[in-house]
Design a protein around this motif. Structure first.
Motif, short mmCIF file in Angstrom:
data_model
loop_
_atom_site.label_atom_id
_atom_site.label_comp_id
_atom_site.label_asym_id
_atom_site.label_seq_id
_atom_site.Cartn_x
_atom_site.Cartn_y
_atom_site.Cartn_z
N TYR A 82 -7.16 0.28 6.76
CA TYR A 82 -6.75 1.25 5.58
C TYR A 82 -6.49 2.42 6.16
CZ TYR A 82 -6.32 2.51 0.85
OH TYR A 82 -6.40 3.15 -0.59
N SER A 130 -11.63 -4.59 8.68
CA SER A 130 -11.49 -4.88 7.49
C SER A 130 -12.03 -6.46 7.38
CB SER A 130 -9.96 -5.00 6.93
OG SER A 130 -9.47 -3.60 7.15
N SER A 163 -5.78 -4.46 3.81
CA SER A 163 -4.87 -4.11 2.55
C SER A 163 -3.32 -4.54 2.81
CB SER A 163 -5.06 -2.58 2.33
OG SER A 163 -4.48 -2.31 1.48
N ALA A 201 -2.23 -8.38 3.55
CA ALA A 201 -3.48 -9.26 2.96
C ALA A 201 -3.72 -10.56 3.56
CB ALA A 201 -3.17 -9.42 1.41
N HIS A 219 -11.48 -5.26 -0.64
CA HIS A 219 -10.78 -6.24 -1.34
C HIS A 219 -11.63 -7.66 -1.48
CE1 HIS A 219 -6.91 -4.33 -2.35
NE2 HIS A 219 -7.33 -3.65 -1.11
N LYS A 238 -12.64 -3.82 -8.31
CA LYS A 238 -10.99 -4.68 -7.95
C LYS A 238 -11.30 -6.15 -8.51
CE LYS A 238 -9.36 -1.75 -4.09
NZ LYS A 238 -8.38 -1.18 -4.80
#
Length: 266
Positions: free
Chosen positions: A56, A110, A114, A117, A144, A167
């Motif tokens: 990100y 991650s 992001s 995805a 996420h 979220k």
């Protein structure tokens, strides 16, 4: 009372995630949590931090700040798309670890990138770091992930895990969490050191109060979890949203005459 309600909110989320409440704190967002970790290290010139090119933008920007301020070197591992399995991440990571492993202080991955995805093979990534760079700490940016996929944080083997509750868990805006491995509590500080934050404080006490702000968001976890139960629970929500996402992806791939960037499992 704010403090009692914050403990109740932390406890509800810890129970939901099957982790100890002592290892979990609430904060405003994942960016705040990641900054707390990155800026808690006592960096030395030449220390290296590893991330993928899909990290990100906030992570990349904070690492650039650390490069300018402390001489930290950033190792960016490129991932090529489309990906067709975990090896698309693991093989370039292994090459980077073989080259930079002895000088790596931290690796950041991650859980769901992001853009694009995609769910990353986090347990395999952590295992690779443990094997080839055993002194390297591992931070998982799960911004996420909470509410969107099943989470078993302790089984991932990471040192730090961060995610937003505002979220996909459907909490109010301004609600995220940071999980820290117990033996690392003392080395972690909030990005804002308040009048109530002291070296002798527990991890929870350090993050209890970070100055004047609206704390209502972090108190909304119990209401968010109750709402999810009224919707049928996690499995029902995951099944519904996955079906929608897959149908939309297949439709657009057909209309645009292209292919998906990853397998359905990702």
């Amino acid at each position: 009372d704010y403090r009692a309600r914050l403990v109740a909110s932390r406890t509800a989320l810890a129970n939901h995630l099957h982790v100890s409440v002592d290892d979990l704190v609430l904060c405003e967002n994942a960016s705040v949590a990641i900054n707390s970790i990155l800026r808690s290290f006592k960096w030395q010139p030449g220390d290296k931090v590893l991330c993928f090119n899909t990290a990100y933008a906030m992570v990349k920007n904070t690492l650039s700040f650390l490069h300018d301020a402390a001489g930290v070197e950033i190792v960016v591992v490129d991932i090529d798309f489309p990906v067709h399995g975990p090896e698309a991440y693991i093989e370039p990571l292994l090459r980077a670890l073989a080259l930079h492993g002895p000088h790596l202080r931290l690796a950041n991955f991650s859980h769901i990138s992001s853009v694009p995805a995609v769910v990353l093979p986090v347990p395999d990534l952590v295992s690779a770091c443990r094997s080839l760079a055993p002194s390297c700490r591992v931070l998982i940016d799960g911004a996420h992930a909470l509410g969107q996929i099943p989470l078993d944080i302790t089984s991932l083997g990471a040192d730090y895990y961060v995610s937003n509750a505002h979220k996909w868990l459907y909490a109010a805006k301004g609600c995220a969490f940071l999980w820290v491995r117990p033996e690392l509590h003392a080395s972690v500080w909030p990005s804002v050191v308040s009048s109530e934050c002291r070296a002798s404080s527990t991890l929870a006490d350090k993050f209890m109060y970070v100055g004047t702000r609206d704390y209502s968001g972090v108190l909304s976890v119990p209401a968010a979890l109750a709402f999810r139960q009224r919707c049928g629970g996690d499995e029902a929500i995951w099944g519904y949203t996955h079906q929608l996402a897959r149908a939309a992806a297949d439709y657009l791939a057909h209309v645009w005459d292209t292919e998906l960037i990853c397998t359905d499992a990702s």
